[in-house]
Each structure stands twice: as structure tokens, then as C-alpha cells.
Motif scaffolding. Structure first.
Motif, PDB file in Angstrom:
ATOM      1  N   GLU A   5      43.238  52.960  18.399  1.00 10.45           N
ATOM      2  CA  GLU A   5      43.014  54.530  18.823  1.00 10.45           C
ATOM      3  C   GLU A   5      42.835  54.274  20.331  1.00 10.45           C
ATOM      4  O   GLU A   5      42.115  53.557  20.782  1.00 10.45           O
ATOM      5  CB  GLU A   5      42.081  55.217  18.131  1.00 10.45           C
ATOM      6  CG  GLU A   5      41.642  56.743  18.590  1.00 10.45           C
ATOM      7  CD  GLU A   5      43.226  57.544  18.726  1.00 10.45           C
ATOM      8  OE1 GLU A   5      43.475  57.840  19.731  1.00 10.45           O
ATOM      9  OE2 GLU A   5      43.653  57.644  17.669  1.00 10.45           O
ATOM     10  N   GLU A   6      43.530  54.941  21.194  1.00  7.99           N
ATOM     11  CA  GLU A   6      43.454  54.852  22.800  1.00  7.99           C
ATOM     12  C   GLU A   6      42.394  55.871  23.263  1.00  7.99           C
ATOM     13  O   GLU A   6      41.916  55.544  24.504  1.00  7.99           O
ATOM     14  CB  GLU A   6      44.917  55.264  23.554  1.00  7.99           C
ATOM     15  CG  GLU A   6      45.356  56.436  23.362  1.00  7.99           C
ATOM     16  CD  GLU A   6      46.866  56.353  23.619  1.00  7.99           C
ATOM     17  OE1 GLU A   6      47.444  55.437  24.090  1.00  7.99           O
ATOM     18  OE2 GLU A   6      47.438  57.664  24.026  1.00  7.99           O
ATOM     19  N   ASP A   7      41.914  57.045  22.685  1.00 10.15           N
ATOM     20  CA  ASP A   7      41.018  57.828  23.123  1.00 10.15           C
ATOM     21  C   ASP A   7      39.645  57.276  22.781  1.00 10.15           C
ATOM     22  O   ASP A   7      39.322  57.285  21.472  1.00 10.15           O
ATOM     23  CB  ASP A   7      41.027  59.312  22.596  1.00 10.15           C
ATOM     24  CG  ASP A   7      40.109  60.274  22.756  1.00 10.15           C
ATOM     25  OD1 ASP A   7      38.993  60.301  22.332  1.00 10.15           O
ATOM     26  OD2 ASP A   7      40.557  61.340  23.789  1.00 10.15           O
ATOM     27  N   GLU A   8      38.819  56.956  23.639  1.00  7.65           N
ATOM     28  CA  GLU A   8      37.663  56.161  23.416  1.00  7.65           C
ATOM     29  C   GLU A   8      36.712  56.917  22.793  1.00  7.65           C
ATOM     30  O   GLU A   8      35.976  56.331  21.861  1.00  7.65           O
ATOM     31  CB  GLU A   8      37.163  55.637  25.053  1.00  7.65           C
ATOM     32  CG  GLU A   8      37.882  54.671  25.576  1.00  7.65           C
ATOM     33  CD  GLU A   8      37.348  54.064  26.784  1.00  7.65           C
ATOM     34  OE1 GLU A   8      36.011  53.859  26.607  1.00  7.65           O
ATOM     35  OE2 GLU A   8      37.981  53.412  27.468  1.00  7.65           O
ATOM     36  N   SER A  36      37.878  56.754  19.117  1.00  7.17           N
ATOM     37  CA  SER A  36      37.659  55.535  18.669  1.00  7.17           C
ATOM     38  C   SER A  36      36.277  54.981  18.295  1.00  7.17           C
ATOM     39  O   SER A  36      35.745  54.546  17.193  1.00  7.17           O
ATOM     40  CB  SER A  36      38.381  54.556  19.653  1.00  7.17           C
ATOM     41  OG  SER A  36      37.625  54.451  20.803  1.00  7.17           O
ATOM     42  N   GLY A  57      42.916  50.902  22.744  1.00  6.48           N
ATOM     43  CA  GLY A  57      43.927  50.422  23.485  1.00  6.48           C
ATOM     44  C   GLY A  57      44.931  51.410  23.240  1.00  6.48           C
ATOM     45  O   GLY A  57      45.229  52.154  22.551  1.00  6.48           O
ATOM     46  N   PRO A  58      46.384  51.256  24.081  1.00  6.62           N
ATOM     47  CA  PRO A  58      47.244  52.050  24.110  1.00  6.62           C
ATOM     48  C   PRO A  58      47.919  52.103  22.725  1.00  6.62           C
ATOM     49  O   PRO A  58      48.187  50.978  21.947  1.00  6.62           O
ATOM     50  CB  PRO A  58      48.312  51.548  25.095  1.00  6.62           C
ATOM     51  CG  PRO A  58      47.140  50.842  26.226  1.00  6.62           C
ATOM     52  CD  PRO A  58      46.326  50.355  25.331  1.00  6.62           C
TER      53      PRO A  58
END
Length: 217
Positions: free
Chosen positions: A107-110, A113, A133-134
Motif C-alpha cells: 500500500e502506498e498511502d501511508e 498502510s 511503497g508504490p
């Protein structure tokens, strides 16, 4: 007080079994994971609705019919390593973790995630982690993977995701063309992927998986 356990049973009986998904490990996993814990608080009451749920940040929780049929086609085994791309708040990762040896959610959205990791811990999914990460880059350092699941619509599939699949591995993808979607499973042999159509389903195209716009003069 909402009886979520009863809603889970209803979801399986009305959305999953009628879609010809009857494998015991999938049914058991869907009954075991509390879907309402993996959605935004404001949407808990809608957790078992028969539709894709917007999670924000260009992410969606795909409808359980689609997820269950993807899992059915992939046939995850207890000794397999799974990559779950675009895991959102962690629901699909938690479900897959009931069937696999280990699941890496990406998942890229912190914020999302972090929430996913804490919900997975709360659910006791100690064989699942979230890699931040992306989405398009997967999580090569934990691979290669027996199975890759992509949790959203795809117009273009990055080669680097396919590169993280083991020889003999499987990947399930919702390929979108406009508003129409097809779920296909790819089987890797050497450097080649052979794709097989499984069923029709749609999902919002995930960030980074869009077709580049063609320039017209």
C-alpha cells in the motif's frame, strides 16, 4: 447492536456461494475475517454491501464476489507466499493470510498502510505484513511470489510486478477497458505469461495502472 457475524454468514450465502465459490478454505476465511474492521469507521454499516467500496486515495475495497472468485481461480495453498497489491486497509491481505503461508500487502498511502498493519495485528494475522511503497513496484525484496493478487482495476500491468512472480506462479488481475472489466489469471512459465479469462467484473483503476493518454495533434 449490529450482528456482524450474521451479516458475514449472509454475505457468504448470498454473494459468494451463488457465484460458484464453494472451496472450504475460501468460505472459512471469509467467515473468519471481520470485514467491518477493515473499512473506514463511517462505512462500517455498509461493510457487507454487494459493491466496490471507495476507501479514498484512489483505492477501493473490491466487492466480495469478485475477490472470492479471484481466490477460487488462484487456489492458494498453505505453503505459498502471496503478494497482495493495493491492499488498502488490509481486508484482502487478512483473507489471503487465512489460506497462505505468508502474505505481503502493498500500500502506498501511508495512513492507510499504518491502519492496515494495526488491523491485521488486531485480527491475529501474524503471517501478514504491509509493505509501504508504490503499488506499481510491488515488494521485490520479499519475493519471488507463488501468487500475486491485484486489488483494483488495471489498464496497464507493470513488468516489474510480473518479474516478482515465481516460475509456475499465478497472478489475478482485473483488466479494465473503459467501464468494462475482465478478470484474468496469468500463469508464468519461464519468462512467458499465459493469460486465461475467468469472469467479468469491474473495479476503479488504481493509481499508476492507467493507460497513458495518447497525444493527438
Amino acid at each position: 447492536m449490529t450482528d456482524f457475524a450474521e451479516r458475514r454468514r449472509m454475505m457468504v450465502d448470498t454473494q459468494v456461494r451463488p457465484s460458484d465459490v464453494t472451496k472450504y478454505p475460501i468460505i472459512e476465511a471469509l467467515l473468519a475475517v471481520a470485514r467491518e474492521d477493515f473499512v473506514p469507521d463511517a462505512q462500517r454499516e455498509a461493510a457487507y454491501a454487494d459493491r466496490n467500496m471507495d476507501l479514498g486515495a484512489g483505492r477501493a475495497l473490491i466487492e466480495v464476489r469478485t475477490l472470492s472468485k479471484m481466490l477460487d481461480a488462484l487456489d492458494i495453498q498453505r505453503n505459498e507466499l502471496v503478494l497482495d497489491v493495493g491492499c488498502g486497509l488490509g481486508y484482502s491481505t487478512a483473507v489471503a493470510a487465512q489460506m497462505a503461508q505468508m502474505v505481503i500487502g502493498v500500500e502506498e498511502d501511508e495512513e492507510m498502510s499504518g491502519e492496515a498493519q494495526s488491523q491485521l495485528a488486531e485480527a491475529g494475522a501474524d503471517n501478514a505484513i504491509v509493505h509501504v511503497g508504490p503499488l506499481t513496484e510491488g515488494a521485490a525484496e520479499h519475493g519471488p511470489y507463488d501468487v500475486i493478487l491485484v486489488q483494483g482495476g488495471v489498464e496497464v500491468l507493470p513488468d516489474q510486478l510480473l518479474a516478482q512472480l515465481k516460475d509456475g506462479g499465478r497472478i489475478a488481475v482485473i483488466f479494465m477497458t473503459g467501464a468494462l472489466g475482465e478478470v484474468k489469471v496469468g500463469y508464468k512459465q519461464g519468462d512467458q505469461i499465459s493469460w486465461r479469462f475467468e469472469f467479468n467484473a469491474g473495479a476503479p483503476v488504481m493509481p499508476g495502472f492507467e493507460q497513458a493518454a495518447a497525444f493527438a495533434l
